[in-house]
Design an enzyme around this catalytic site. Structure first.
Site, PDB file in Angstrom:
ATOM      1  N   CYS A  48      42.508  88.659  30.112  1.00  0.00           N
ATOM      2  CA  CYS A  48      42.430  87.479  30.972  1.00  0.00           C
ATOM      3  C   CYS A  48      40.965  87.122  31.250  1.00  0.00           C
ATOM      4  O   CYS A  48      40.197  87.952  31.747  1.00  0.00           O
ATOM      5  CB  CYS A  48      43.158  87.723  32.288  1.00  0.00           C
ATOM      6  SG  CYS A  48      43.141  86.274  33.393  1.00  0.00           S
ATOM      7  N   ARG A  84      49.567  79.081  23.038  1.00  0.00           N
ATOM      8  CA  ARG A  84      49.504  77.621  23.184  1.00  0.00           C
ATOM      9  C   ARG A  84      50.380  76.898  22.166  1.00  0.00           C
ATOM     10  O   ARG A  84      50.939  75.832  22.464  1.00  0.00           O
ATOM     11  CB  ARG A  84      48.056  77.145  23.066  1.00  0.00           C
ATOM     12  CG  ARG A  84      47.209  77.408  24.289  1.00  0.00           C
ATOM     13  CD  ARG A  84      45.851  76.712  24.167  1.00  0.00           C
ATOM     14  NE  ARG A  84      45.103  77.184  23.014  1.00  0.00           N
ATOM     15  CZ  ARG A  84      44.087  76.523  22.469  1.00  0.00           C
ATOM     16  NH1 ARG A  84      43.712  75.359  22.966  1.00  0.00           N
ATOM     17  NH2 ARG A  84      43.430  77.026  21.430  1.00  0.00           N
TER      18      ARG A  84
END
Length: 689
Positions: A420, A557
């Site tokens: 992250c 994505r």
């Protein structure tokens, strides 16, 4: 015929569908995730003209324009929309309320039904049209009421009742007419389809519900695990004996000036797979005064005296479940949008492995109801994992043990987030900050392996923290051979890079080769390795696998923009999906959302919120039938275009008001008090709401 010339990085839409060639602004995923960096600072003039600024500032945003138009809408709030008159949920479901007249909700059913909005009509697939108004019932609601004024239309369909044979929201359901009938006195009686209810108990009932009693125990902790070394181990109300024992070992090793290196799990066979307890460790109340090897021997030997007075014995690494994931498709854990309804949709399209949204170890230990909702799993998810983020063994190991206990049998792996890039996470030492803290990461993995029993630990990481300083090739070979990781996922970008450049698949290949060389040298079984980054088609997927030597590609994505990518990968084809097929999957998402969030007023509008979040990515899909050539590329920006029909044009709209309009096809008109604020400023409109 003159060939159309496109600016670099523009999706090559066929001339007959173009409105103008220059690409429209694309939401900045970096900024929306909390980055301080900016992507492309150029735009087309808002008035549609060809006017350019002169010199070096040509067509470049001013500082004020950047601030106003780019980035994320921070501090978004989505308050729950409730009924004007709230009915007690016990009365709504046909039960008796133990609070009686002291209940803070109404028990007056006729008054509640008279004030309740009319039932929503949930359209069937045959009601979907290619042109406006797209749904045959233009209002999205029924106008019929019963003679006593109750807004119930028995022609409507409750999607939850249709799937499970009952609706837990009873009279509060916004599709009430689908599961009520009148009795002899004219009163409404809830219907239950017992046969369908029995069948759905296995196929449709979510699992991993954590009880209020468990949450209360977690909230009653007297001290914070972040300060574990400074307090008595027995002060915690929720028992975590395996974590306690492991953290005690670390504490003693630190007190003696050691670094805990003797705690590493090795991948060899036999007792080398078990980290032994430090011999100088004082006996604990939860453990007999013997080392882990003796515990293992007694347990294997059938000594039942240990069943009640000891924690479960840590398993050998060789006893861990082996992850045979070669050839399987993997949906990445996705913040906000990667919720259970979205994962169900991706499973329908062919996703084999799913993982819940990133959860913070500290929030799990604090008994956060919201955090624990992230572990919920639908039976259709054949391989399901939970992702944890944290920076210390003192939080990660206890959190893993609680998850193993409360989700026993319903979690296939626990993933550690080491990738992250968000500033808020990175600054705490979590996420991609762990890439530069291999020793600490090793202790976290080792402790979690003990606490999770036979549940494997996996790791998701980036290539490094800073551009030009890739470090994953040094860390990855240690993850399997020294720390006992069951699978490794590598996103081909650094933390600093974010999404500003293409993923480096050549470096991913280098890392895979480093891991395989170490495994060959030490005669170790292969650990599955998944790459990630910019995968947007079947062509991308299989090219990346062949180029890198990975066992598969984790899709993030690409799945947000086109969830059907998993079908393309499985069938090795590029799918020119029609607008009706796309709207049908929007309908399916609405069904799954209502099943998960609820069919009452609050649940309908929570479903609406997350459906709009999903559409905020899916509008970016350019139908491949409109492209000059294939394959489509993830980072190509779309020019303004019209679809092959009105519905395809609507689904390509970047106006968030149109996303709300699409939601109203299945969830009825949005309440006046409800607004949707997109994550990206580029999709927000001042005239909205």
């Amino acid at each position: 015929m003159t060939e159309t010339t496109y600016p670099a990085g523009t999706a090559p839409v066929k001339a007959e569908y173009l409105l103008y060639v220059e690409p429209r602004p694309t939401p900045d995923d970096d900024v929306a995730e909390g980055s301080t960096k900016r992507g492309d600072d150029y735009r087309r003039p808002d008035d549609g003209s060809d006017q350019r600024r002169g010199g070096a500032s040509r067509n470049k945003l001013t500082k004020e324009e950047k601030k106003a138009q780019r980035g994320a809408n921070k501090g978004r709030k989505f308050g729950k929309v409730r009924d004007d008159l709230e009915l007690c949920w016990r009365i709504a479901s046909g039960s008796i309320c133990e609070f009686g007249e002291e209940c803070r909700f109404t028990h007056d059913i006729p008054s509640y039904l008279a004030a309740k909005p009319k039932d929503i009509q949930f359209p069937s697939t045959i009601d979907i049209l290619d042109s406006s108004p797209f749904i045959k019932s233009s209002t999205g609601e029924s106008n019929e009421t019963q003679e006593n004024g109750m807004p119930v239309d028995q022609s409507t369909i409750c999607p939850v009742f249709a799937e499970t044979g009952e609706c837990r929201h009873g009279l509060k359901c916004r599709f009430l007419g689908g599961h009520v009938q009148k009795d002899g006195s004219g009163n409404l009686v809830l219907i239950v389809d017992e046969e369908k209810k029995a069948r759905s108990a296995v196929s449709a009932k979510e699992v991993n519900f954590v009880t209020p009693d468990v949450l209360r125990l977690l909230r009653s902790r007297k001290v914070c695990h972040e300060h574990f070394y400074k307090h008595d181990l027995n002060e915690f109300q929720y028992p975590s004996p395996l974590a306690d024992a492991y953290l005690k070992e670390l504490q003693l090793a630190n007190n003696e000036g050691g670094n805990g290196s003797n705690l590493h799990i090795h991948s060899g066979s036999g007792e080398a797979g078990v980290a032994t307890v430090n011999e100088s460790m004082e006996p604990m109340d939860v453990l007999p005064s013997m080392n882990t090897s003796e515990l293992v021997s007694r347990r294997i030997g059938g000594d039942t005296s240990l069943q009640n007075d000891t924690p479960d014995v840590p398993v050998r690494f060789s006893e861990k479940k082996r992850l045979n994931w070669v050839g399987k498709t993997y949906l990445a854990p996705l913040t906000t949008v990667g919720n259970l309804p979205f994962r169900r949709l991706c499973v329908d399209y062919g996703a084999d492995i799913t993982c819940g949204e990133m959860g913070l170890a500290t929030s799990f230990l604090a008994g956060s109801k919201e955090e624990w909702s992230l572990v919920r799993r639908h039976p259709s998810e054949s391989i399901f994992g939970v992702q944890l983020a944290g920076s210390k063994p003192a939080t990660m190991v206890p959190a893993a043990e609680v998850i193993a206990k409360e989700c026993a049998g319903n979690v296939d792996f626990v993933d550690i987030n080491c990738g992250c890039p968000i500033d808020l996470v990175f600054r705490t030492g979590s996420g991609s900050a762990l890439l530069d803290a291999a020793a600490k990461l090793g202790k976290i993995i080792t402790g979690m392996n003990r606490a999770l029993g036979d549940i494997p630990v996996t790791v998701k990481l980036r290539t490094g923290v800073k551009d030009g300083r890739n470090t994953a090739h040094k860390l990855m070979p240690r993850l399997g051979s020294e720390f006992g990781v069951g699978c490794i996922t590598l996103h081909g970008r650094t933390r600093q890079q974010r999404y500003t450049k293409l993923a480096d698949w050549d470096y991913i290949k280098h890392c895979v080769e480093a891991v395989r060389a170490r495994e060959a040298d030490e005669d170790l079984p292969s650990v599955p390795i998944f790459g990630g980054g910019d995968c947007y088609s079947s062509h991308d997927y299989w090219s990346d696998v062949e180029q890198s030597g990975c066992d598969g590609v984790m899709i993030a994505r690409g799945a947000l923009i086109k969830p059907w990518i998993f079908t393309e990968v499985k069938e090795r084809r590029e799918w020119d999906i029609s607008s009706r097929e796309r709207l049908d999957h929007v309908k399916k998402y609405a069904e799954y959302g209502l099943s998960h969030f609820g069919t009452d007023t609050a649940g309908v509008n929570t479903t609406r919120r997350y459906l709009c979040e999903a559409l905020s990515f899916q509008y970016r899909y350019v139908p491949i039938g409109l492209l000059e050539h294939l394959p489509a590329r993830l980072n190509d920006r779309a020019p303004a275009f019209r679809g092959r029909n009105d519905l395809e044009t609507l689904l390509a709209s970047d106006d968030s008001r149109d996303w709300v309009k699409i939601s109203e096809m299945f969830l009825g008109p949005a309440p006046e008090s409800w607004t949707f604020t997109p994550k990206h400023k580029s999709n927000a409109y001042d005239s909205q709401g």
